[in-house]
Design an enzyme around this catalytic site. Structure first.
Site, PDB file in Angstrom:
ATOM      1  N   HIS A 101      45.491  17.447  -8.361  1.00  0.00           N
ATOM      2  CA  HIS A 101      45.316  18.639  -9.202  1.00  0.00           C
ATOM      3  C   HIS A 101      45.616  18.283 -10.659  1.00  0.00           C
ATOM      4  O   HIS A 101      46.758  18.379 -11.092  1.00  0.00           O
ATOM      5  CB  HIS A 101      46.292  19.737  -8.759  1.00  0.00           C
ATOM      6  CG  HIS A 101      45.925  20.401  -7.478  1.00  0.00           C
ATOM      7  ND1 HIS A 101      45.336  21.642  -7.419  1.00  0.00           N
ATOM      8  CD2 HIS A 101      46.064  19.997  -6.199  1.00  0.00           C
ATOM      9  CE1 HIS A 101      45.120  21.978  -6.163  1.00  0.00           C
ATOM     10  NE2 HIS A 101      45.564  20.993  -5.395  1.00  0.00           N
ATOM     11  N   GLU A 146      45.100  19.916 -13.247  1.00  0.00           N
ATOM     12  CA  GLU A 146      45.329  21.109 -14.080  1.00  0.00           C
ATOM     13  C   GLU A 146      46.796  21.516 -14.110  1.00  0.00           C
ATOM     14  O   GLU A 146      47.161  22.465 -14.778  1.00  0.00           O
ATOM     15  CB  GLU A 146      44.454  22.276 -13.572  1.00  0.00           C
ATOM     16  CG  GLU A 146      44.888  22.931 -12.271  1.00  0.00           C
ATOM     17  CD  GLU A 146      44.587  22.124 -11.016  1.00  0.00           C
ATOM     18  OE1 GLU A 146      44.180  20.948 -11.122  1.00  0.00           O
ATOM     19  OE2 GLU A 146      44.807  22.672  -9.915  1.00  0.00           O
ATOM     20  N   GLY A 175      42.302  24.744  -3.606  1.00  0.00           N
ATOM     21  CA  GLY A 175      42.587  25.979  -2.872  1.00  0.00           C
ATOM     22  C   GLY A 175      42.447  25.657  -1.396  1.00  0.00           C
ATOM     23  O   GLY A 175      43.074  24.735  -0.891  1.00  0.00           O
ATOM     24  N   CYS A 218      40.597  18.509  -5.305  1.00  0.00           N
ATOM     25  CA  CYS A 218      41.205  18.804  -4.007  1.00  0.00           C
ATOM     26  C   CYS A 218      40.216  19.553  -3.100  1.00  0.00           C
ATOM     27  O   CYS A 218      39.258  18.946  -2.649  1.00  0.00           O
ATOM     28  CB  CYS A 218      42.530  19.538  -4.215  1.00  0.00           C
ATOM     29  SG  CYS A 218      43.619  19.334  -2.806  1.00  0.00           S
ATOM     30  N   ILE A 236      48.411  18.203  -3.183  1.00  0.00           N
ATOM     31  CA  ILE A 236      48.856  19.326  -2.347  1.00  0.00           C
ATOM     32  C   ILE A 236      47.925  19.441  -1.138  1.00  0.00           C
ATOM     33  O   ILE A 236      46.752  19.806  -1.285  1.00  0.00           O
ATOM     34  CB  ILE A 236      48.848  20.658  -3.143  1.00  0.00           C
ATOM     35  CG1 ILE A 236      49.693  20.535  -4.423  1.00  0.00           C
ATOM     36  CG2 ILE A 236      49.360  21.806  -2.270  1.00  0.00           C
ATOM     37  CD1 ILE A 236      49.508  21.686  -5.405  1.00  0.00           C
ATOM     38  N   SER A 295      39.360  24.815   1.245  1.00  0.00           N
ATOM     39  CA  SER A 295      37.916  24.575   1.250  1.00  0.00           C
ATOM     40  C   SER A 295      37.182  25.389   2.312  1.00  0.00           C
ATOM     41  O   SER A 295      36.027  25.775   2.105  1.00  0.00           O
ATOM     42  CB  SER A 295      37.627  23.081   1.431  1.00  0.00           C
ATOM     43  OG  SER A 295      38.167  22.611   2.649  1.00  0.00           O
TER      44      SER A 295
HETATM   45  N1  GLN Z   1      43.853  21.244   2.386  1.00  0.00           N
HETATM   46  C1  GLN Z   1      42.942  22.030   1.590  1.00  0.00           C
HETATM   47  C2  GLN Z   1      41.561  22.057   2.196  1.00  0.00           C
HETATM   48  O1  GLN Z   1      41.276  21.387   3.115  1.00  0.00           O
HETATM   49  C3  GLN Z   1      42.858  21.530   0.166  1.00  0.00           C
HETATM   50  C4  GLN Z   1      44.189  21.738  -0.532  1.00  0.00           C
HETATM   51  C5  GLN Z   1      44.091  21.920  -2.010  1.00  0.00           C
HETATM   52  O2  GLN Z   1      43.037  22.168  -2.573  1.00  0.00           O
HETATM   53  N2  GLN Z   1      45.215  21.865  -2.658  1.00  0.00           N
HETATM   54  O3  GLN Z   1      40.735  22.772   1.735  1.00  0.00           O
END
Ligand code: GLN
Length: 201
Positions: free
Chosen positions: A180, A182, A49, A81, A139, A51
């Protein structure tokens, strides 16, 4: 044997996808949104998501210290991630007021692949899931600049020259991936974590 209850941190991010994979493996799952929910789980997934947002919400919901305490007490946890960033002891490129939980002796670089590379998919080898490469989706992902003596590398990106970037790490019951797992219908990385949660791996 009773299957372990695996919590999925549900502050923000792709909680449902993780629960679906874990349910498919026969684990019991539960959302974790408050400190008292943590008391009911044996292990925890910290999803991808954003962070910085997750850190802020964790502070607001009073989850940061309870999370640190459970992790220090040995609760298995798996961060993907943004979740990897939350579990990292050191973060390069953190926002000024970014809160993390920590636990894994590593230095993670946020948004490491740069703006040009918002997302990509590639096959990676991951120790502990068998020979077959894993189709990994990245991602706006972090990579791991380095791990300290407590942690070990489970996987790297393929590279032409020298060892590729570290994208999967384990330290005892703690695990983290830049990608990811999932999203691609392959449950092997989650199975490894469920085995860790059962004390089998
Ligand atoms: N770029 C996001 C972050 O720094 C992480 C991206 C992700 O969880 N897909 O939190």
């Amino acid at each position: 044997m009773t299957p372990p209850t695996i919590g999925v941190l549900a502050l923000q991010g792709d909680t449902a996808e993780h629960r679906a994979v874990l349910d498919g493996l026969g684990a019991r799952t539960a959302e974790v949104l408050a400190p008292e929910h943590l008391d009911t789980v044996d292990a925890l997934v910290l999803p991808g998501g954003e962070s910085t947002t997750m850190g802020k919400l964790a502070v607001r919901y009073g989850l940061v210290e309870p999370l640190r305490a459970r992790i220090a007490a040995g609760m298995p946890a798996f961060g993907t991630c943004a979740g990897m960033i939350l579990l990292s002891d050191r973060v390069v490129g953190a926002a000024a007021d970014q809160t993390t939980v920590g636990g894994i002796d590593m230095t993670v670089r946020r948004n490491a692949f740069g703006r040009q590379t918002e997302s990509f998919e590639t096959c990676v080898a991951v120790d502990g899931i068998g020979e077959q490469p894993f189709d990994a989706v990245f991602i706006r992902a972090p990579w791991v600049d380095s791990v300290g003596p407590e942690a070990s590398v489970l996987g790297r990106l393929p590279a032409e020259d020298g060892p590729g970037r570290i994208i999967a790490v384990r330290q005892g019951g703690l695990m983290a991936t830049s990608f990811h797992p999932e999203l691609t219908g392959d449950a092997r990385v989650h199975r490894l974590f469920v085995d860790i949660a059962k004390g089998h791996s």
